[in-house]
Write an enzyme that holds these catalytic residues in place. Sequence first.
Site, PDB file in Angstrom:
ATOM      1  N   ASP A   1       0.731  -1.178   0.281  1.00  0.00           N
ATOM      2  CA  ASP A   1       0.025  -0.484  -0.237  1.00  0.00           C
ATOM      3  C   ASP A   1       0.759   0.716  -0.368  1.00  0.00           C
ATOM      4  O   ASP A   1       1.898   1.382   0.674  1.00  0.00           O
ATOM      5  CB  ASP A   1      -0.842  -0.001   1.113  1.00  0.00           C
ATOM      6  CG  ASP A   1      -1.519   0.806   1.489  1.00  0.00           C
ATOM      7  OD1 ASP A   1      -1.642   2.521   1.371  1.00  0.00           O
ATOM      8  OD2 ASP A   1      -3.103   1.141   0.412  1.00  0.00           O
TER       9      ASP A   1
ATOM     10  N   GLU B   1       1.327   5.878   0.458  1.00  0.00           N
ATOM     11  CA  GLU B   1       0.728   7.119   0.534  1.00  0.00           C
ATOM     12  C   GLU B   1       1.163   7.744   0.164  1.00  0.00           C
ATOM     13  O   GLU B   1       2.040   7.555   0.155  1.00  0.00           O
ATOM     14  CB  GLU B   1       0.542   7.158   2.493  1.00  0.00           C
ATOM     15  CG  GLU B   1       0.338   6.418   3.283  1.00  0.00           C
ATOM     16  CD  GLU B   1      -1.315   6.042   3.140  1.00  0.00           C
ATOM     17  OE1 GLU B   1      -2.035   5.337   3.203  1.00  0.00           O
ATOM     18  OE2 GLU B   1      -1.947   7.501   2.727  1.00  0.00           O
TER      19      GLU B   1
ATOM     20  N   HIS C   1      -5.271   4.209   6.605  1.00  0.00           N
ATOM     21  CA  HIS C   1      -4.469   4.929   5.745  1.00  0.00           C
ATOM     22  C   HIS C   1      -3.532   5.013   6.332  1.00  0.00           C
ATOM     23  O   HIS C   1      -2.613   6.622   6.720  1.00  0.00           O
ATOM     24  CB  HIS C   1      -5.828   6.597   5.641  1.00  0.00           C
ATOM     25  CG  HIS C   1      -6.536   6.209   5.697  1.00  0.00           C
ATOM     26  ND1 HIS C   1      -6.894   5.679   4.063  1.00  0.00           N
ATOM     27  CD2 HIS C   1      -7.782   6.650   6.020  1.00  0.00           C
ATOM     28  CE1 HIS C   1      -8.291   5.911   3.814  1.00  0.00           C
ATOM     29  NE2 HIS C   1      -8.475   6.054   4.771  1.00  0.00           N
TER      30      HIS C   1
ATOM     31  N   ASP D   1      -2.456  -1.041   6.189  1.00  0.00           N
ATOM     32  CA  ASP D   1      -3.060  -0.716   5.308  1.00  0.00           C
ATOM     33  C   ASP D   1      -3.372  -2.590   3.985  1.00  0.00           C
ATOM     34  O   ASP D   1      -3.716  -3.192   3.825  1.00  0.00           O
ATOM     35  CB  ASP D   1      -3.492   0.021   4.059  1.00  0.00           C
ATOM     36  CG  ASP D   1      -4.730   0.373   4.480  1.00  0.00           C
ATOM     37  OD1 ASP D   1      -5.260   1.867   4.348  1.00  0.00           O
ATOM     38  OD2 ASP D   1      -5.279   1.343   5.736  1.00  0.00           O
TER      39      ASP D   1
END
Length: 512
Positions: A353, A355, A492, A497
């Site tokens: 994942d 960000e 998040h 995640d």
Amino acid sequence: MDDFSAKLQTYQNGKFSFLKLYSVVLKRSEEVCELTFLYPQTMEGIDDQTRREMLEFAMQNLNLASKIRVKFKKSFLDKRLLKKQILDFFVANFKSISAQLSDQQIEIFETENNVKIVLHLCSQVKEMYDNLFIKKQLLDELENSFIANFDIQEIDDEGYAIADEVPYVPIKVSAKKTLRYEVEPIKKLFGKDILPNPELIKNNTEPKSAVILFGTISGLTKRVFTVKNGKRKGEEKTYYTFNLNDGKTIECIYFCSKTNEKKCCALADGMPFLCLGDLKVGLSGKLTYYISSMTYAQIKTKPMDDEEDLSILDRAPVVKIEDYFDHEQSNIFSKSEKSYREPVATNDIVVYDLETTGLDPETCEIIEIGAIKIEKGTITKKFSTFVKPKSPIPADASRINHITDDMVEDAPKIEDVIVDFYNFCDGCYISGYNNTDFDNKFLKKAGQKVGLKFSNPNLDVLILARAARLRVNNFKLITVATALGVDLTNAHRAYNDAFATAKVLLKLHEIE
């Protein structure tokens, strides 16, 4: 049956290691599964005690509803039988070569440790032999049919040149070498046996016959049409459309025969397949892959691109890869070991994942990467790092992911992090939650800037969750995770995640 064969070789310190599983036949009329084992020609036969023990072993290690019957067949290493097996192999699979091959061109030498086979081939036939990767297939054929270790050698021998009256069309080899990589076939779904050396989808831009490709399925749709002309006018025919993805995507179509309709029930989004078919311009006007054969497979060596600058992979790593330990996963006293369906059962998968500072991969930057590695159903390693962006993090992004400029001030740059992550993903599927439409675009953009291309097969857990028809109000990660009993804390944030997504992936593939 590979697990069964492996257990057979180690059972009671190799008590039955002299046996080899030859065939498994399900006789529906008798409701019996018949297993045939090969034993060496040096043995007179199989005694009753061994027969009873083998039957008990099979019943204990094969979870079958039907009855089990065991049979035994002596593996004769007679030279005439070996030559016949080799010639039959070429007749069945490579008729163009079989027409130019006789038993006089096959020499067999038995040594203490193996059986050496020498094939005398003229240069033209050897060219075909090499280009079609026949050696491995022939070795597999012989080792499955006899108890012996085989060594095959090919010799250029113009004494067996093709006669002038036999037409020969040389294989055309393009000036640029066809880039291929290796996959491991697991189970044939339908059609012919396929060489496990597919091309990259992106390198196929024109119509071409007999193309081998590998990738994961997405957008699978079953359709029906009615034949309008000919003898079969009025009959309903089934066909499937889907996309095949190995980092690039191509539209595919398969016209399903009635005999293969049940087999095609095994097709599902997210599953990896090795395919054989023709590239043609379809009704949509786009290049379309018309498939004739499919085999469930797993990636063995990562597709490499000739444009990649691999020298950067020698850089010292900036991200420390940590081993993952889970008490429940490692508990030897747990009631039972979990089993998983493919592709989880036999593959390595990196679930990740990102960000970012925004939604556009062209203008926004990665500020955190979190990932989990799953090796054949077991979580083994974790990858987690902040990334220092070139521009300040927008306030809107910080409100969502809670990452501030202070937190990334001392973090490594993306140019270094992406190399470490590339190495972490080597030889693996990559997976995420809606990663097809979001994360993968950022990942590939970051890789391109340093000359690396992430062309790993992809598994999108969002697509898999929708295909599972879960009873949920929406398909947000937190909703799906909760429905499956997976805890998602600190959403998040990249690592959290990724960890939750990995757990969801395992749950969706768990065999209860």
